[in-house]
Enzyme design. Structure first.
Site, PDB file in Angstrom:
ATOM      1  N   HIS A  73      -3.819  -3.376  -5.046  1.00 10.31           N
ATOM      2  CA  HIS A  73      -5.100  -4.052  -4.828  1.00 10.31           C
ATOM      3  C   HIS A  73      -5.961  -3.227  -3.874  1.00 10.31           C
ATOM      4  O   HIS A  73      -5.563  -2.979  -2.745  1.00 10.31           O
ATOM      5  CB  HIS A  73      -4.881  -5.455  -4.258  1.00 10.31           C
ATOM      6  CG  HIS A  73      -4.492  -6.450  -5.300  1.00 10.31           C
ATOM      7  ND1 HIS A  73      -4.828  -7.773  -5.236  1.00 10.31           N
ATOM      8  CD2 HIS A  73      -3.806  -6.297  -6.457  1.00 10.31           C
ATOM      9  CE1 HIS A  73      -4.363  -8.400  -6.302  1.00 10.31           C
ATOM     10  NE2 HIS A  73      -3.731  -7.528  -7.052  1.00 10.31           N
ATOM     11  N   TYR A 381      -6.550  -5.551   7.780  1.00  9.44           N
ATOM     12  CA  TYR A 381      -5.884  -6.126   6.605  1.00  9.44           C
ATOM     13  C   TYR A 381      -4.899  -5.135   5.986  1.00  9.44           C
ATOM     14  O   TYR A 381      -3.800  -5.518   5.585  1.00  9.44           O
ATOM     15  CB  TYR A 381      -6.945  -6.552   5.587  1.00  9.44           C
ATOM     16  CG  TYR A 381      -6.429  -7.463   4.495  1.00  9.44           C
ATOM     17  CD1 TYR A 381      -6.360  -8.844   4.685  1.00  9.44           C
ATOM     18  CD2 TYR A 381      -6.024  -6.952   3.268  1.00  9.44           C
ATOM     19  CE1 TYR A 381      -5.893  -9.681   3.686  1.00  9.44           C
ATOM     20  CE2 TYR A 381      -5.557  -7.784   2.265  1.00  9.44           C
ATOM     21  CZ  TYR A 381      -5.492  -9.155   2.482  1.00  9.44           C
ATOM     22  OH  TYR A 381      -5.033  -9.979   1.482  1.00  9.44           O
TER      23      TYR A 381
HETATM   24  C1  PHB Z   1       0.754 -15.013  -0.955  1.00  8.29           C
HETATM   25  O1  PHB Z   1       0.567 -14.506  -2.071  1.00  8.29           O
HETATM   26  O2  PHB Z   1       1.692 -15.796  -0.754  1.00  8.29           O
HETATM   27  C2  PHB Z   1      -0.188 -14.713   0.153  1.00  8.29           C
HETATM   28  C3  PHB Z   1      -1.087 -13.685  -0.005  1.00  8.29           C
HETATM   29  C4  PHB Z   1      -1.996 -13.417   1.010  1.00  8.29           C
HETATM   30  C5  PHB Z   1      -1.983 -14.174   2.160  1.00  8.29           C
HETATM   31  C6  PHB Z   1      -1.055 -15.186   2.320  1.00  8.29           C
HETATM   32  C7  PHB Z   1      -0.145 -15.467   1.307  1.00  8.29           C
HETATM   33  O3  PHB Z   1      -2.884 -13.907   3.134  1.00  8.29           O
END
Ligand code: PHB
Ligand code: APR
Length: 388
Positions: A73, A381
């Site tokens: 991603h 991030y």
């Molecule tokens: C998840 O896919 O479980 C997930 C993805 C991103 C997040 C939190 C959980 O910030």
């Protein structure tokens, strides 16, 4: 009494990653896990890997399936006030993230660990972590065993025995409990969008995530005391759609849930992360709310620092890296704690107060208009550098 170099408590991702890295570098380790392999493998947890975590799993020799099946991603979306803003991770931070479920990582790691894990090791007790060697006991099939090792590593999560064994006057706990939970479901339906969508809505936060091109993971913010029984699949899908921008809501493919759970949100840091011959790693030392997807990645970062220290020690008896473990791990932990807290605060509904909501919209608007602000989000991030 059995002997090994390192005894690891807990066979979640932290314990298994550490065991694997030590094994690759010729250090003997045994992992004591309270539950069965099936039980640990069935827990639905995180799903987003930073590049540093991907690299560690590759170095551990367990990355082959992840590289084949993981989804790259390059960005994600923020939805708010009828608007959508894409954070271009690749353009702003020069990195991407990988969607690959923790359940899959757990399976890959458990396969690699083989007999180095003692499953269903009950009543783990740390007998000595300060003397000339460390001692730990456990009960397997009704028989008590003892292991002597140079070090013990607590990878046994928030409720584990390791942190609990530390005298209260030697450890400081920092904690913030958020006044809501996340209701999550897993369903075999195609994700609503190619990228993750984090939505701030007057009704509360929602997140559209995924595990693969055919399996979606969705969350909605809910009251902490909500019961799962009051959330039928239909109610969940209606609530999710009501919190998304109309053009996305119209594209949600609904289907029966294959998992549904409510998780509380908390920020927690225990300091320091070392007590004599005992080290704490991952959730045993810190918890972040899931909003920034940092839990698993922080655990991997702890493992990276600690395995290097242990390998150096067993090669040369030098304690330099081990002595730095707590300080180096905590520097990164606090930065991820800050980011996860900030992102949680920005995206969730804390009250009915209009002032708080308008401040969130102002900040999200600023993010959408300022490359500098978006870049700060992107850098956090994708994961800060290891020596930050
Ligand atoms: C998840 O896919 O479980 C997930 C993805 C991103 C997040 C939190 C959980 O910030
Ligand atoms: N004795 C033996 N094992 C124990 C004990 C005990 N007393 N207490 C807990 N355990 C085991 C649990 O059964 C579990 O399998 O320790 C393991 C801890 O695993 P996690 O809670 O997954 O913690 P960690 O490996 O640090 O997880 C890293 O991944 O998705 C995230 O939420 C997860 O943020 C966390 C991260």
């Amino acid at each position: 009494m059995a002997k090994t170099q390192v005894t690891i408590v807990g066979a979640g991702p932290s314990g298994l990653m550490l065991c694997q890295m030590l094994h690759r570098h010729g250090v003997d380790a045994v992992v004591l896990e309270r539950q069965t392999r099936e039980h640990v493998g069935a827990r639905i947890r995180a799903g987003l890997l930073e590049q540093g975590t991907v690299e560690l799993l590759n170095e551990a020799g367990v990355g082959e399936r992840m590289m084949r099946e993981g989804l790259v991603h390059d960005g994600f979306e923020l939805a708010f006030d009828g608007r959508r803003h894409r954070i271009d991770l690749a353009g702003l931070a020069g990195k991407h993230v990988l969607v690959y479920g923790q359940t899959e990582i757990q399976r890959d790691l458990a396969d690699a660990a083989g007999a180095r894990v003692i499953w269903e090791a009950k009543d783990v007790a740390i007998l000595d972590s300060e003397g000339s060697s460390a001692r730990i006991s456990y009960v397997k099939d009704g028989v008590k065993h003892e292991i002597r090792s140079e070090f013990i590593v607590g990878c046994d999560g928030y409720h584990g025995a390791s942190r609990a064994s530390v005298p209260k006057d030697r450890i400081v706990h920092h904690e913030r409990i958020y006044p809501f939970g996340w209701l999550g479901i897993l369903a075999d339906v195609p994700p609503v969008s190619e990228e993750l969508v984090y939505a701030n809505h007057r009704r509360g936060f929602a997140l559209c995530s995924m595990r693969s091109r055919t399996r979606s993971r969705y969350y909605v913010q809910c009251p902490l005391d909500d019961k799962l029984e009051s959330w039928s699949d239909e109610r969940f899908w209606d609530e999710l759609r009501s919190r998304l921008p109309p053009e996305l809501a119209g594209k949600v493919v609904v289907g029966p849930s294959i998992e549904k759970s409510i998780a509380p949100l908390r920020s927690f840091v225990a300091e320091p992360m070392r007590f004599g011959r005992l080290f704490l790693v991952g959730d045993a030392a810190h918890i972040v709310p899931p909003t920034g997807a940092k839990g698993l990645n922080l655990a991997a970062a702890d493992v990276r620092v600690l395995y290097q220290g242990l390998v150096e020690y067993f090669r040369s008896r030098s304690t330099t890296l081990l002595d730095e473990y707590s300080m180096r791990a905590l520097a990164r932990v606090w930065k991820a704690t800050r980011f996860s807290w900030w992102f949680t605060t920005l995206m969730h509904k804390f009250s009915d107060e209009a002032f708080a909501y308008r401040l969130q919209l102002a900040e999200l608007g600023y993010l959408a208009e300022s490359r500098a602000a978006s870049q700060a989000v992107a850098e956090n991030y994708v994961g800060l550098p290891f020596d930050c």
